[in-house]
Design a protein around this motif. Structure first.
Motif, PDB file in Angstrom:
ATOM      1  N   LEU A 142       0.833  -1.203   0.000  1.00  0.00           N
ATOM      2  CA  LEU A 142       0.000   0.000   0.000  1.00  0.00           C
ATOM      3  C   LEU A 142       0.876   1.267   0.000  1.00  0.00           C
ATOM      4  N   PRO A 143       0.608   2.209  -0.929  1.00  0.00           N
ATOM      5  CA  PRO A 143       1.382   3.458  -0.884  1.00  0.00           C
ATOM      6  C   PRO A 143       1.105   4.214   0.412  1.00  0.00           C
ATOM      7  N   VAL A 144       2.148   4.775   0.993  1.00  0.00           N
ATOM      8  CA  VAL A 144       1.970   5.631   2.176  1.00  0.00           C
ATOM      9  C   VAL A 144       2.723   6.936   1.933  1.00  0.00           C
ATOM     10  N   GLU A 145       2.238   7.982   2.517  1.00  0.00           N
ATOM     11  CA  GLU A 145       2.910   9.278   2.446  1.00  0.00           C
ATOM     12  C   GLU A 145       2.678   9.982   3.758  1.00  0.00           C
ATOM     13  N   ASP A 146       3.436  11.063   3.998  1.00  0.00           N
ATOM     14  CA  ASP A 146       3.061  11.921   5.112  1.00  0.00           C
ATOM     15  C   ASP A 146       2.756  13.306   4.573  1.00  0.00           C
ATOM     16  N   GLU A 147       1.990  14.066   5.336  1.00  0.00           N
ATOM     17  CA  GLU A 147       1.498  15.348   4.823  1.00  0.00           C
ATOM     18  C   GLU A 147       2.636  16.319   4.587  1.00  0.00           C
ATOM     19  N   GLY A 148       3.756  16.140   5.308  1.00  0.00           N
ATOM     20  CA  GLY A 148       4.906  17.027   5.119  1.00  0.00           C
ATOM     21  C   GLY A 148       5.456  16.858   3.708  1.00  0.00           C
ATOM     22  N   ARG A 149       5.620  15.615   3.260  1.00  0.00           N
ATOM     23  CA  ARG A 149       6.135  15.358   1.916  1.00  0.00           C
ATOM     24  C   ARG A 149       5.150  15.857   0.860  1.00  0.00           C
ATOM     25  N   LEU A 150       3.864  15.817   1.172  1.00  0.00           N
ATOM     26  CA  LEU A 150       2.870  16.247   0.179  1.00  0.00           C
ATOM     27  C   LEU A 150       2.859  17.759  -0.022  1.00  0.00           C
TER      28      LEU A 150
END
Ligand code: SF4
Length: 315
Positions: A142-150
């Protein structure tokens, strides 16, 4: 259009679940992305039984297997969190999640570079939040990200492209397992894949060419793994300029010399970082319509989802 189910750290939606009773509302996630996705909010610290407000916590010990400890009264909450998280991820299976956006830097939710304190009280930024680690182990694809990177336009664009590609892929999975469905999907996504990874583009082309040698199941699995790995890699002006020039090859015979020169200049100005990708794309779309180019007309790269399109507006 059916919405994509996206897991998210609750505080990013403005829910007042932080240790101090506050939130970390992120307007891009709620107001823009929120139009296209269905959020499944999770606050591991509240859901494992800690109240609001509560004492703040941090990670300490070995960065690979840290403990979750309250910062004032030094209570070890690791077992409480791990017990809940292991059950929590099983419960999330029924939500049919396609991605998860975590809150950055949190000892529970951060996906990378979370501070871990050593015995001298010195932090090193090498940890993973306790819930995020268990989640990623449970859902490795599952792709994961954090809002900082976004907040980085390039990473945001990459993430959005991935989730919309996954959505289209999921639609393929709902149909009967059939090599033709993947070949059709692949044909439409060829240039999008090329813009992320020329290497994966070649490997996936070879896989599709020998599809008949594999069972449909093997073919699906191998294709899906390569698709996810390719889209994870970031596009760049250089990669996009190569794709744009590749597309130009499809109508260069019809294009008058001055139009060809203009298009090459527009691509070069984009490659140097002076204009956004949407500028050469719009010009190429014009020629694709004008010369009625059947292969390019199908390309998702030229006709992505409207949100993906808006993201091509940055330099
Ligand atoms: S970062 Fe995670 S644990 Fe902390 S408040 Fe937000 S959702 Fe809850």
């Amino acid at each position: 259009m059916e919405k994509i189910n996206l897991g998210i750290s609750s505080c990013l939606l403005g829910e007042t679940v932080r240790y101090d009773g506050g939130h970390k509302l992120d307007r891009f996630l709620t107001d823009t992305l929120g139009q296209y996705v269905q959020y499944v909010p999770v606050c591991p610290e509240v859901e494992c039984g800690l109240g609001v407000p509560r004492e703040s916590m941090h990670l300490e010990g070995n960065p690979d297997s840290p403990r979750l400890v309250t910062t004032r009264t030094i209570q070890d909450m690791t077992d409480l969190m791990v017990r809940w998280a292991r059950k929590g991820v099983v419960g999330l299976e029924k939500e049919d999640l396609w991605c998860f956006i975590f809150k950055s830097d949190s000892p529970s939710c951060g996906i990378e570079r979370v501070k871990v304190y050593n015995e001298k009280g010195m932090p090193i930024e090498k940890g993973i939040g306790m819930f995020a680690r268990i989640f990623m182990e449970h859902f490795p694809l599952l792709p994961v990200e954090d809002e900082g990177r976004l907040h980085d336009p390039g990473l945001r664009e990459n993430f959005i492209e991935r989730i919309f590609a996954l959505k289209r892929w999921r639609e393929v999975l709902t149909r009967k397992e059939n090599r033709g469905n993947i070949v059709d999907f692949h044909t439409k996504h060829k240039l999008l894949i090329l813009s992320h990874s020329p290497k994966h583009y070649r490997t996936m082309g070879k896989l599709v060419a020998r599809a008949k040698e594999l069972s449909p199941r093997e073919f699906y699995q191998q294709y899906q793994t390569l698709l996810m790995a390719s889209l994870y890699l970031k596009t760049s002006p250089k990669k996009n300029a190569n794709v744009l020039q590749h597309m130009m090859g499809y109508f260069k015979e019809q294009l008058p010399a001055d139009a060809k020169k203009e298009l090459l200049e527009v691509i070069e100005v984009y490659r140097k970082g002076y204009t956004p990708l949407i500028v050469p794309i719009t010009l190429i779309q014009h020629y694709v319509r004008k010369y009625d180019q059947p292969y390019l007309k199908k390309q998702i790269y030229l006709t992505p989802h409207s949100l993906e399109l808006q993201l091509r507006n940055h330099v």
